[in-house]
Design a protein around this motif. Sequence first.
Motif, PDB file in Angstrom:
ATOM      1  N   THR A   1       1.697   6.423  -7.102  1.00 39.14           N
ATOM      2  CA  THR A   1       0.512   7.126  -7.598  1.00 39.14           C
ATOM      3  C   THR A   1       0.686   8.634  -7.487  1.00 39.14           C
ATOM      4  O   THR A   1       0.485   9.373  -8.452  1.00 39.14           O
ATOM      5  N   LYS A   2       1.062   9.092  -6.314  1.00 39.80           N
ATOM      6  CA  LYS A   2       1.186  10.538  -6.079  1.00 39.80           C
ATOM      7  C   LYS A   2       2.335  11.150  -6.872  1.00 39.80           C
ATOM      8  O   LYS A   2       2.181  12.230  -7.461  1.00 39.80           O
TER       9      LYS A   2
ATOM     10  N   ALA B   1       0.818  -1.222   0.000  1.00 43.56           N
ATOM     11  CA  ALA B   1       0.000   0.000   0.000  1.00 43.56           C
ATOM     12  C   ALA B   1       0.851   1.272   0.000  1.00 43.56           C
ATOM     13  O   ALA B   1       0.588   2.190  -0.776  1.00 43.56           O
ATOM     14  N   LYS B   2       1.852   1.332   0.823  1.00 45.09           N
ATOM     15  CA  LYS B   2       2.667   2.546   0.937  1.00 45.09           C
ATOM     16  C   LYS B   2       3.416   2.850  -0.369  1.00 45.09           C
ATOM     17  O   LYS B   2       3.376   3.976  -0.858  1.00 45.09           O
TER      18      LYS B   2
ATOM     19  N   THR C   1      -4.591   7.764  -2.606  1.00 48.72           N
ATOM     20  CA  THR C   1      -4.041   6.865  -1.588  1.00 48.72           C
ATOM     21  C   THR C   1      -4.541   5.441  -1.820  1.00 48.72           C
ATOM     22  O   THR C   1      -5.745   5.212  -1.957  1.00 48.72           O
ATOM     23  N   ILE C   2      -3.619   4.522  -1.867  1.00 47.98           N
ATOM     24  CA  ILE C   2      -3.934   3.107  -2.028  1.00 47.98           C
ATOM     25  C   ILE C   2      -3.801   2.460  -0.648  1.00 47.98           C
ATOM     26  O   ILE C   2      -2.734   2.511  -0.045  1.00 47.98           O
ATOM     27  N   THR C   3      -4.870   1.889  -0.176  1.00 47.92           N
ATOM     28  CA  THR C   3      -4.863   1.280   1.155  1.00 47.92           C
ATOM     29  C   THR C   3      -4.712  -0.239   1.051  1.00 47.92           C
ATOM     30  O   THR C   3      -4.943  -0.836  -0.017  1.00 47.92           O
TER      31      THR C   3
ATOM     32  N   SER D   1      -5.267  14.082  -2.408  1.00 48.80           N
ATOM     33  CA  SER D   1      -4.486  13.135  -1.609  1.00 48.80           C
ATOM     34  C   SER D   1      -5.254  11.855  -1.261  1.00 48.80           C
ATOM     35  O   SER D   1      -4.752  10.743  -1.451  1.00 48.80           O
TER      36      SER D   1
ATOM     37  N   THR E   1       0.973   3.903  -3.152  1.00 45.76           N
ATOM     38  CA  THR E   1       0.506   5.276  -2.929  1.00 45.76           C
ATOM     39  C   THR E   1       1.586   6.266  -3.357  1.00 45.76           C
ATOM     40  O   THR E   1       1.299   7.260  -4.030  1.00 45.76           O
ATOM     41  N   GLU E   2       2.819   5.974  -3.005  1.00 51.63           N
ATOM     42  CA  GLU E   2       3.927   6.859  -3.380  1.00 51.63           C
ATOM     43  C   GLU E   2       4.052   6.961  -4.906  1.00 51.63           C
ATOM     44  O   GLU E   2       4.188   8.053  -5.457  1.00 51.63           O
TER      45      GLU E   2
END
Length: 151
Positions: free
Chosen positions: A19-20, A12-13, A41-43, A37, A16-17
């Motif tokens: 993606t952003k 996930a982390k 965010t991918i959880t 944001s 998300t990084e």
Amino acid sequence: MTEIIKANSDDAKILTEITKRSKAYWGYSEEQMNEWSDLLTITSEYIQSNEVYKLVINKSTAAYYSYFEIENNSVRLDNLFVSPENIGKGYGKLLMNDFILKIKQSQRSRIILDADPNAQKFYESFGFTKIGQIETSIIDRFLPIMELKLD
């Protein structure tokens, strides 16, 4: 070594990084990025409830895509992001080809997606056509709704 493998909750982390950072690559303002944001965010829960595949190059995650099933034997491509340092190296094309092949093998007949305006030509190169558009929070900015029929 380069491989496309199923992502797991622990990713996930990094997803998300990617993606952003990938979204910011297109020159969106810091203010706009902050507004998006949560959407970017991918959880762990997202990864568990959707089909998420990551591109791993020399043991490092460089890109990913995700999708889910929708009505009428169709799927929605929800995300396809390549880390900025890997944009332009053919990894997006590699992921799209993998994704389209998976969907064809699953006997589904249609893929739909909402494209960032910067990515419309990329998707058109795979045969997607624009079937509509969605207004966004940015004035005069629209997301093309695109479709690929696999019949």
